[in-house]
Design a protein around this motif. Structure first.
Motif, short mmCIF file in Angstrom:
data_model
loop_
_atom_site.label_atom_id
_atom_site.label_comp_id
_atom_site.label_asym_id
_atom_site.label_seq_id
_atom_site.Cartn_x
_atom_site.Cartn_y
_atom_site.Cartn_z
N MET A 1 -54.83 -42.81 66.66
CA MET A 1 -55.42 -43.25 65.40
C MET A 1 -54.67 -42.63 64.21
SD MET A 1 -57.96 -44.97 64.07
CE MET A 1 -58.98 -45.04 62.65
N ASP A 2 -54.35 -41.34 64.34
CA ASP A 2 -53.67 -40.65 63.25
C ASP A 2 -52.27 -41.22 63.02
OD1 ASP A 2 -53.56 -38.72 61.21
OD2 ASP A 2 -52.39 -37.39 62.51
N GLN A 3 -51.58 -41.57 64.11
CA GLN A 3 -50.26 -42.16 63.97
C GLN A 3 -50.35 -43.55 63.36
OE1 GLN A 3 -48.73 -41.98 67.94
NE2 GLN A 3 -47.65 -40.04 67.58
N THR A 4 -51.38 -44.29 63.73
CA THR A 4 -51.57 -45.63 63.18
C THR A 4 -51.83 -45.54 61.68
OG1 THR A 4 -52.54 -46.31 65.28
CG2 THR A 4 -52.90 -47.77 63.40
N TYR A 5 -52.68 -44.60 61.29
CA TYR A 5 -52.99 -44.42 59.86
C TYR A 5 -51.72 -44.00 59.11
CZ TYR A 5 -54.97 -42.62 55.55
OH TYR A 5 -55.24 -42.39 54.23
N SER A 6 -50.98 -43.06 59.67
CA SER A 6 -49.75 -42.61 59.02
C SER A 6 -48.75 -43.75 58.87
CB SER A 6 -49.12 -41.47 59.81
OG SER A 6 -49.96 -40.35 59.81
N ALA A 7 -48.63 -44.58 59.91
CA ALA A 7 -47.72 -45.73 59.84
C ALA A 7 -48.18 -46.71 58.77
CB ALA A 7 -47.63 -46.42 61.20
N PHE A 8 -49.49 -46.95 58.71
CA PHE A 8 -50.04 -47.86 57.69
C PHE A 8 -49.78 -47.33 56.29
CE2 PHE A 8 -53.65 -49.06 54.94
CZ PHE A 8 -53.40 -50.42 54.88
N VAL A 9 -50.04 -46.05 56.09
CA VAL A 9 -49.82 -45.44 54.78
C VAL A 9 -48.34 -45.50 54.42
CG1 VAL A 9 -49.88 -43.24 53.52
CG2 VAL A 9 -51.89 -44.01 54.77
N GLY A 10 -47.48 -45.26 55.39
CA GLY A 10 -46.04 -45.33 55.14
C GLY A 10 -45.60 -46.73 54.72
N GLN A 11 -46.12 -47.74 55.39
CA GLN A 11 -45.79 -49.13 55.03
C GLN A 11 -46.32 -49.46 53.63
OE1 GLN A 11 -43.95 -51.46 56.62
NE2 GLN A 11 -43.42 -49.87 58.10
N LEU A 12 -47.53 -49.01 53.36
CA LEU A 12 -48.12 -49.25 52.04
C LEU A 12 -47.30 -48.54 50.95
CD1 LEU A 12 -50.53 -50.62 50.62
CD2 LEU A 12 -51.77 -48.47 50.90
N ARG A 13 -46.87 -47.32 51.24
CA ARG A 13 -46.06 -46.57 50.28
C ARG A 13 -44.76 -47.32 49.98
NH1 ARG A 13 -45.47 -42.00 52.97
NH2 ARG A 13 -47.37 -41.14 52.09
N CYS A 14 -44.12 -47.84 51.00
CA CYS A 14 -42.88 -48.59 50.79
C CYS A 14 -43.13 -49.84 49.95
CB CYS A 14 -42.27 -48.99 52.14
SG CYS A 14 -41.59 -47.60 53.05
N ALA A 15 -44.23 -50.52 50.23
CA ALA A 15 -44.52 -51.77 49.52
C ALA A 15 -44.90 -51.52 48.06
CB ALA A 15 -45.65 -52.51 50.22
N ILE A 16 -45.68 -50.49 47.82
CA ILE A 16 -46.19 -50.26 46.46
C ILE A 16 -45.23 -49.44 45.61
CG2 ILE A 16 -48.04 -49.16 45.14
CD1 ILE A 16 -49.98 -49.91 47.27
N SER A 17 -44.49 -48.53 46.21
CA SER A 17 -43.61 -47.65 45.44
C SER A 17 -42.63 -48.44 44.58
CB SER A 17 -42.85 -46.71 46.36
OG SER A 17 -43.74 -45.76 46.89
N ALA A 18 -42.12 -49.53 45.11
CA ALA A 18 -41.17 -50.33 44.33
C ALA A 18 -41.82 -50.90 43.08
CB ALA A 18 -40.62 -51.46 45.19
N LEU A 19 -43.10 -51.24 43.17
CA LEU A 19 -43.81 -51.78 42.01
C LEU A 19 -44.11 -50.71 40.96
CD1 LEU A 19 -46.46 -54.00 43.85
CD2 LEU A 19 -44.41 -54.79 42.65
N LEU A 20 -44.21 -49.48 41.42
CA LEU A 20 -44.61 -48.39 40.52
C LEU A 20 -43.42 -47.66 39.91
CD1 LEU A 20 -47.62 -46.96 42.55
CD2 LEU A 20 -47.65 -48.64 40.72
N GLN A 21 -42.27 -48.29 39.89
CA GLN A 21 -41.08 -47.71 39.28
C GLN A 21 -40.72 -48.50 38.03
OE1 GLN A 21 -39.77 -44.90 40.57
NE2 GLN A 21 -41.37 -45.04 42.14
N GLY A 22 -40.17 -47.83 37.06
CA GLY A 22 -39.66 -48.51 35.88
C GLY A 22 -40.68 -48.69 34.77
N ARG A 23 -40.31 -49.55 33.84
CA ARG A 23 -41.10 -49.74 32.61
C ARG A 23 -42.47 -50.37 32.84
NH1 ARG A 23 -38.60 -50.07 27.48
NH2 ARG A 23 -36.59 -49.07 27.55
N LEU A 24 -42.58 -51.20 33.85
CA LEU A 24 -43.83 -51.92 34.08
C LEU A 24 -44.72 -51.25 35.13
CD1 LEU A 24 -42.48 -55.56 33.91
CD2 LEU A 24 -43.61 -54.24 32.12
N SER A 25 -44.49 -49.99 35.40
CA SER A 25 -45.28 -49.30 36.44
C SER A 25 -46.76 -49.23 36.08
CB SER A 25 -44.72 -47.91 36.70
OG SER A 25 -44.80 -47.12 35.53
N ALA A 26 -47.08 -49.03 34.82
CA ALA A 26 -48.49 -48.97 34.40
C ALA A 26 -49.15 -50.33 34.58
CB ALA A 26 -48.61 -48.50 32.96
#
Length: 172
Positions: A1-26
């Motif tokens: 379960m912990d590995q599944t959660y970590s993998a999910f969070v990692g995928q979410l981080r990759c997907a969202i991090s790109a959106l939260l960079q630059g001038r339009l992050s807010a």
């Protein structure tokens, strides 16, 4: 379960991090917060027995109208008949409160879950700079999410009211 959660969070981080960079992050962080809040409203909506709420509200309104008319007419017998139904109306009010509490509880639990997942994924990522009298302060995604959550409810309620009003105009 912990590995599944970590993998999910990692995928979410990759997907969202790109959106939260630059001038339009807010802007991106705000859109994410509002999207989560819309989903949370849907959870609350689904957790509540809407038909039961609608019936209870209609019955309570009818009883309050009959009581108001009895008071205005100063008709003691009618008022007594109306008051005989008070225990049933009080029971309906309690049922209504329970249904609303179910929806609020489901929404709160889902908000906490979403916040935990988003915190683990991108909680400390700075998304905005807020002007203060002594300079600018960087605001993390988590703080931005919480601040927007306070405003999202009121704003979405207004939007929902406007949509309902437009819907009623079209059907009339």
């Amino acid at each position: 379960m912990d590995q599944t959660y970590s993998a999910f969070v990692g995928q979410l981080r990759c997907a969202i991090s790109a959106l939260l960079q630059g001038r339009l992050s807010a802007v991106a962080a705000t859109l994410i917060a509002y999207a989560v809040f819309v989903a949370l409203r849907a959870v609350g909506y689904l957790a509540m027995d809407r038909e039961r709420v609608r019936r209870a509200e209609a019955e309570i309104r009818q009883w309050e109208e009959r009581r108001r008319k009895a008071v205005e007419a100063r008709d003691a017998k009618l008022y007594e008949r109306v008051l005989r139904e008070k225990s049933r109306v009080d029971r309906l009010k309690r049922e209504l409160e329970i249904e609303r509490l179910k929806a609020s509880t489901a929404t709160l639990l889902m908000w906490l879950l979403c916040f935990k997942v988003l915190w683990d994924a991108v909680g400390n990522v700075p998304v905005a700079e807020v002007p203060l009298p002594w300079g600018y302060a960087r605001v993390s995604f988590a703080a931005w999410f919480v601040a927007n959550s306070f405003w999202a409810g009121a704003l979405l309620d207004r939007v929902a009211l406007a949509i309902r009003a437009l819907g009623k105009r079209r059907t009339s």
